[in-house]
Motif scaffolding. Structure first.
Motif, short mmCIF file in Angstrom:
data_model
loop_
_atom_site.label_atom_id
_atom_site.label_comp_id
_atom_site.label_asym_id
_atom_site.label_seq_id
_atom_site.Cartn_x
_atom_site.Cartn_y
_atom_site.Cartn_z
N GLY A 118 0.81 -1.22 0.00
CA GLY A 118 0.00 0.00 0.00
C GLY A 118 0.84 1.26 0.00
O GLY A 118 0.42 2.30 -0.55
N THR A 119 2.01 1.21 0.61
CA THR A 119 2.91 2.36 0.61
C THR A 119 3.74 2.45 -0.67
O THR A 119 4.48 3.42 -0.87
N THR A 162 8.13 2.74 13.29
CA THR A 162 7.33 2.39 12.11
C THR A 162 6.24 3.43 11.86
O THR A 162 6.00 3.85 10.73
N MET A 163 5.61 3.89 12.92
CA MET A 163 4.51 4.85 12.79
C MET A 163 4.98 6.23 12.33
O MET A 163 4.18 7.00 11.79
N LEU A 164 6.25 6.55 12.53
CA LEU A 164 6.75 7.88 12.20
C LEU A 164 6.98 8.10 10.70
O LEU A 164 7.39 9.20 10.29
N ASP A 165 6.75 7.07 9.88
CA ASP A 165 6.88 7.19 8.42
C ASP A 165 8.26 7.71 8.03
O ASP A 165 8.41 8.77 7.40
N LEU A 166 9.29 6.95 8.40
CA LEU A 166 10.68 7.34 8.14
C LEU A 166 11.29 6.57 6.98
O LEU A 166 12.50 6.44 6.89
N GLY A 167 10.44 6.04 6.11
CA GLY A 167 10.94 5.35 4.92
C GLY A 167 11.64 4.05 5.26
O GLY A 167 11.09 3.17 5.94
N THR A 168 12.88 3.93 4.80
CA THR A 168 13.65 2.70 5.00
C THR A 168 13.82 2.38 6.47
O THR A 168 13.80 1.20 6.87
N LEU A 169 13.98 3.41 7.30
CA LEU A 169 14.15 3.18 8.74
C LEU A 169 12.88 2.57 9.33
O LEU A 169 12.95 1.68 10.19
N ALA A 219 12.66 -1.05 11.11
CA ALA A 219 12.11 -1.19 12.46
C ALA A 219 11.01 -2.24 12.49
O ALA A 219 10.90 -3.03 13.44
N LEU A 220 10.18 -2.25 11.43
CA LEU A 220 9.09 -3.24 11.36
C LEU A 220 9.66 -4.66 11.32
O LEU A 220 9.15 -5.57 11.98
N ILE A 221 10.72 -4.85 10.54
CA ILE A 221 11.34 -6.17 10.45
C ILE A 221 12.05 -6.53 11.75
O ILE A 221 11.97 -7.66 12.23
#
Length: 395
Positions: free
Chosen positions: A245-246, A299-306, A310-312
């Motif tokens: 979705g992103t 993850t919630m901060l929408d920091l792209g690759t970071l 973090a999600l992984i």
């Protein structure tokens, strides 16, 4: 001198029962790619496809106590065989299914079968050795659960999404039919093996379930386990929808990346099992709680690759949570039949219904806000671990 992981006389039962962890890990992880498949083939929204999780985990909620009563009366082996039979028949029910409702019915039967397996296997593993190594032993068995998870998303994801670029539509009944045949064959094997029934001191009087539900530490553990299930299942179920979705990756790449995350999850359980030989399980649980909370915030901060990293990374920190909380909560109860007590803990996968709320949030807000739900769940786990540590220091 460190206690042995298990007694020599229990090695064979330990190995046999650990195979079951792989099976239900495989079955549950398929749901994480099944959501996106049904969204595309049946034109469902994220919230609508979330009924896959709701239906499956409703089976846990409704069947956990009956499963505990059945296993308490007829023993672990018959509980396992009955669970495998339901699991296999539910899988084969995918063959004639043609509508979404029919698929949901088959998943409900599978969920009921998995409830019997988990209600039998989780407490059984904690009894196959010294009490002080129960968390370590259960984490080791749960490593094979992680193996089943990543193999399911990798193999079934490749099967379902591999033809997406050419427009070919995969038949979802194929992997379920194969799984159903394998599971029923394993059920036949378990009818022939001997799983020794283990009676602990004080179990003969069976205690009172009223004393269990009035035990504040057990209830706190139950709440922590439910919160973990809300968080873990929601993250797994939302992963493919989130990264596609992103616009970060395709469906096929997403299934491969979630498989990598589940390899990390499996490794986390294996490493955690080893660390617990030297560090108190509740201490490690608190450290991992901090890690999961930090990962969800990033993850919630929408920091792209970071945010993706973090999600992984969250899969590493959450890995030891279920078996550790389960064994700690079970250890807080004395003099009561653990088969029945474990059935209360096995109602907690109903937390998978939390993905329904994530789906509604994703459909009506943005892709990142739904992670507030697993964040709240991991905060409860951290609070449980912290309070247990403080209590041990006070006493």
């Amino acid at each position: 001198m460190k206690a042995k992981l298990t007694d020599k006389r229990y090695v064979v039962p330990f190995v046999l029962i650990t195979t079951l962890f792989f099976l239900w890990g495989f079955a549950r992880a398929i749901l994480d790619v099944l959501n996106k498949h049904f969204q595309d083939t049946l034109n469902l929204s994220i919230a609508d496809s979330a009924w896959i999780q709701v239906t499956t985990y409703l089976g846990y909620f409704l069947m956990a106590i009956p499963a505990g009563l059945f296993i308490s009366r007829f023993g672990y082996r018959r509980g396992v065989v009955f669970g495998l039979t339901l699991f296999g028949l539910g899988s084969l029910a995918f063959i004639p299914a043609e509508s979404f409702v029919a698929f949901l019915g088959a998943l409900f039967v599978i969920g009921c079968g998995l409830t019997f397996l988990e209600t039998a296997a989780n407490p059984y593993v904690t009894e196959l050795g010294a009490p002080e190594t129960a968390s370590s032993r259960l984490n080791l068995s749960q490593t094979f659960n992680g193996m089943g998870c990543f193999m399911a998303t990798l193999i079934v994801g490749q099967f379902l999404f591999g033809g997406s670029e050419t427009g070919e539509e995969a038949n979802v009944a194929v992997p379920y039919a194969i799984m159903g045949i394998v599971v029923l064959l394993i059920a036949v094997v378990f009818t022939k093996v001997n799983l020794p029934e283990i009676v602990q001191d004080g179990e003969g009087n069976k205690g009172s379930m009223r004393s269990v539900v009035s035990n504040k530490w057990f209830l706190f553990g139950l709440a922590a386990l439910l919160s973990y299930e809300v968080a873990e299942i929601s993250v797994n179920s939302y992963f493919v929808n989130f990264v596609t979705g992103t616009g970060w990756m395709t469906k096929l790449d997403a299934s491969r990346v979630v498989s990598l995350a589940l390899v990390i999850f499996m490794a986390g359980r294996f490493i955690g099992s080893w660390i617990m030989r030297y560090i108190r399980p509740v201490r490690l649980l608190s450290w991992c709680g901090v890690g999961t909370v930090a990962c969800m915030v990033l993850t919630m901060l929408d920091l792209g690759t970071l945010s993706l990293a973090a999600l992984i990374a969250n899969y590493l920190f959450e890995a030891i949570m279920f078996p550790t909380i389960f064994s700690l909560a079970l250890a807080d109860v004395r003099g009561t039949d653990k088969k029945k007590t474990a059935s209360l803990l096995m109602m907690t996968p109903i937390g998978g219904c939390g993905f329904l709320l994530m789906g509604y949030m994703a459909d009506n807000t943005n892709a990142f806000l739904p992670f507030a739900i697993p964040l709240a769940g991991f905060c409860v786990v951290l609070a449980y671990a912290g309070e247990k540590i403080l209590h041990s220091k006070r006493s």
